[in-house]
Every structure is written in C-alpha cells, then in structure tokens.
Scaffold this motif. Structure first.
Motif, PDB file in Angstrom:
ATOM      1  N   ASP A  15       0.866  -1.180   0.000  1.00 19.17           N
ATOM      2  CA  ASP A  15       0.000   0.000   0.000  1.00 19.17           C
ATOM      3  C   ASP A  15       0.906   1.235   0.000  1.00 19.17           C
ATOM      4  O   ASP A  15       2.116   1.135   0.211  1.00 19.17           O
ATOM      5  N   LEU A  17       1.439   5.222   1.462  1.00 14.35           N
ATOM      6  CA  LEU A  17       1.104   6.335   2.355  1.00 14.35           C
ATOM      7  C   LEU A  17       1.858   7.561   1.861  1.00 14.35           C
ATOM      8  O   LEU A  17       3.082   7.509   1.690  1.00 14.35           O
ATOM      9  N   VAL A  18       1.136   8.630   1.612  1.00 16.56           N
ATOM     10  CA  VAL A  18       1.740   9.879   1.150  1.00 16.56           C
ATOM     11  C   VAL A  18       1.571  10.914   2.244  1.00 16.56           C
ATOM     12  O   VAL A  18       0.443  11.174   2.687  1.00 16.56           O
ATOM     13  N   THR A  19       2.674  11.473   2.706  1.00 16.14           N
ATOM     14  CA  THR A  19       2.612  12.505   3.746  1.00 16.14           C
ATOM     15  C   THR A  19       2.677  13.885   3.092  1.00 16.14           C
ATOM     16  O   THR A  19       3.219  14.051   1.997  1.00 16.14           O
ATOM     17  N   HIS A  20       2.082  14.856   3.781  1.00 21.40           N
ATOM     18  CA  HIS A  20       2.047  16.229   3.290  1.00 21.40           C
ATOM     19  C   HIS A  20       2.582  17.138   4.383  1.00 21.40           C
ATOM     20  O   HIS A  20       2.533  16.815   5.560  1.00 21.40           O
ATOM     21  N   ARG A  23      -0.957  18.946   6.143  1.00 23.65           N
ATOM     22  CA  ARG A  23      -2.220  18.243   6.380  1.00 23.65           C
ATOM     23  C   ARG A  23      -1.940  16.767   6.637  1.00 23.65           C
ATOM     24  O   ARG A  23      -0.814  16.302   6.498  1.00 23.65           O
ATOM     25  N   GLU A  24      -2.984  16.060   7.029  1.00 19.57           N
ATOM     26  CA  GLU A  24      -2.829  14.651   7.368  1.00 19.57           C
ATOM     27  C   GLU A  24      -2.441  13.837   6.128  1.00 19.57           C
ATOM     28  O   GLU A  24      -2.689  14.247   5.000  1.00 19.57           O
ATOM     29  N   PRO A  25      -1.828  12.683   6.357  1.00 20.72           N
ATOM     30  CA  PRO A  25      -1.392  11.851   5.229  1.00 20.72           C
ATOM     31  C   PRO A  25      -2.567  11.178   4.512  1.00 20.72           C
ATOM     32  O   PRO A  25      -3.671  11.073   5.054  1.00 20.72           O
ATOM     33  N   ASP A  26      -2.316  10.755   3.294  1.00 16.89           N
ATOM     34  CA  ASP A  26      -3.283   9.981   2.507  1.00 16.89           C
ATOM     35  C   ASP A  26      -2.784   8.546   2.404  1.00 16.89           C
ATOM     36  O   ASP A  26      -1.612   8.311   2.096  1.00 16.89           O
ATOM     37  N   LEU A  27      -3.685   7.601   2.647  1.00 18.96           N
ATOM     38  CA  LEU A  27      -3.357   6.181   2.514  1.00 18.96           C
ATOM     39  C   LEU A  27      -4.074   5.631   1.288  1.00 18.96           C
ATOM     40  O   LEU A  27      -5.301   5.738   1.180  1.00 18.96           O
ATOM     41  N   PHE A  28      -3.310   5.090   0.367  1.00 15.60           N
ATOM     42  CA  PHE A  28      -3.857   4.462  -0.827  1.00 15.60           C
ATOM     43  C   PHE A  28      -3.681   2.956  -0.670  1.00 15.60           C
ATOM     44  O   PHE A  28      -2.561   2.446  -0.755  1.00 15.60           O
ATOM     45  N   ARG A  29      -4.791   2.274  -0.411  1.00 16.72           N
ATOM     46  CA  ARG A  29      -4.749   0.822  -0.221  1.00 16.72           C
ATOM     47  C   ARG A  29      -4.739   0.125  -1.565  1.00 16.72           C
ATOM     48  O   ARG A  29      -5.525   0.452  -2.440  1.00 16.72           O
TER      49      ARG A  29
END
Length: 134
Positions: A15, A17-20, A23-29
């Motif tokens: 999977d 996980l993109v951190t910014h 703002r909060e990170p995005d998880l792409f499953r």
C-alpha cells in the motif's frame, strides 16, 4: 513530503502512504485480490553483531518453479519517510514451498518457506534460528 510503501493491511500487497507538509497523510490501499497464497513476505532480523538488527544489506533470492527474484534489505528508502523493511515477493500464481537463499557478508544460508504469509528470519551468531510466520 514523503512516501511510504508498506503492507498496512497485511494482505500480501504493498500500500502507499503519502505525507504532506501541512495536512494529514493519505493512505492508498492496494486492493489487489491475493486471496490465494501466491506471495511471500520476509522480515530479516539480525543479532546486532554479525548482521545489523534491521537486516540491512542482506541479499535475498527467492526461487520457485524455475523462477526467481532478488532483493536487498535497504536501511533507507526515501526523503522524509521510511518504507517497510519487510520484503514482498509476488510468485506469479505459485502456491507452495519457496526456496529462500540469504547472503550477508561472507555468510550464506538457505531455508524453505510456505507462500501466503510473512516470515521472520533471525540471522547472526545463532544463524537461522527460526522462521516464524506472522
């Protein structure tokens, strides 16, 4: 800001996980259907003397049914993030035992493991002490 590749849901596919920065990170499953056992995951754990505790620089060859893949445990994998040190291998439809050959320094060891799960392999002065499915 950073990207992490890891099997967050422990289903045999990586999977993302993109951190910014603000703002909060995005998880792409990755929801690839691996309902079979056509994969194997390895976590290398060293003794801290002859092999680093995180298994860095251990080279691995996984072989099955006349095919093979190579990987190396890396101690860094990107800017502002660290991907999972567990290694994932897709086995092209193969379900069964897999030959795992490990090299570190001047040492070499081999073990046979079942596909479809993660295994912890302990290396170092105790050699391959155990392979523990997760």
């Amino acid at each position: 800001r950073g990207m992490v590749l890891a099997d967050f849901d422990i289903d045999g596919d990586a999977d993302l996980l993109v951190t910014h920065q603000f703002r909060e990170p995005d998880l792409f499953r990755n929801d690839l259907d691996l309902s079979g056992k056509s994969w194997i995951g390895l976590q290398i754990i060293g003794d801290g003397k002859t092999v680093s505790r995180d298994g860095a620089n251990v080279r691995i060859q996984v072989s099955w049914n006349g095919q093979s893949q190579f990987a190396e445990v890396l101690n860094v994998s990107g800017f502002s993030a660290q991907s999972d040190r567990r290694l994932l291998f897709g086995l092209d439809g193969w379900e069964g035992e897999v030959a795992v050959d490990l090299r570190w320094g001047n040492e070499e060891k081999s073990v046979r493991l079942r596909s479809g799960s993660y295994h912890k392999i302990l290396l170092g002065t105790a050699k391959i002490a155990q392979s523990v499915p997760n």
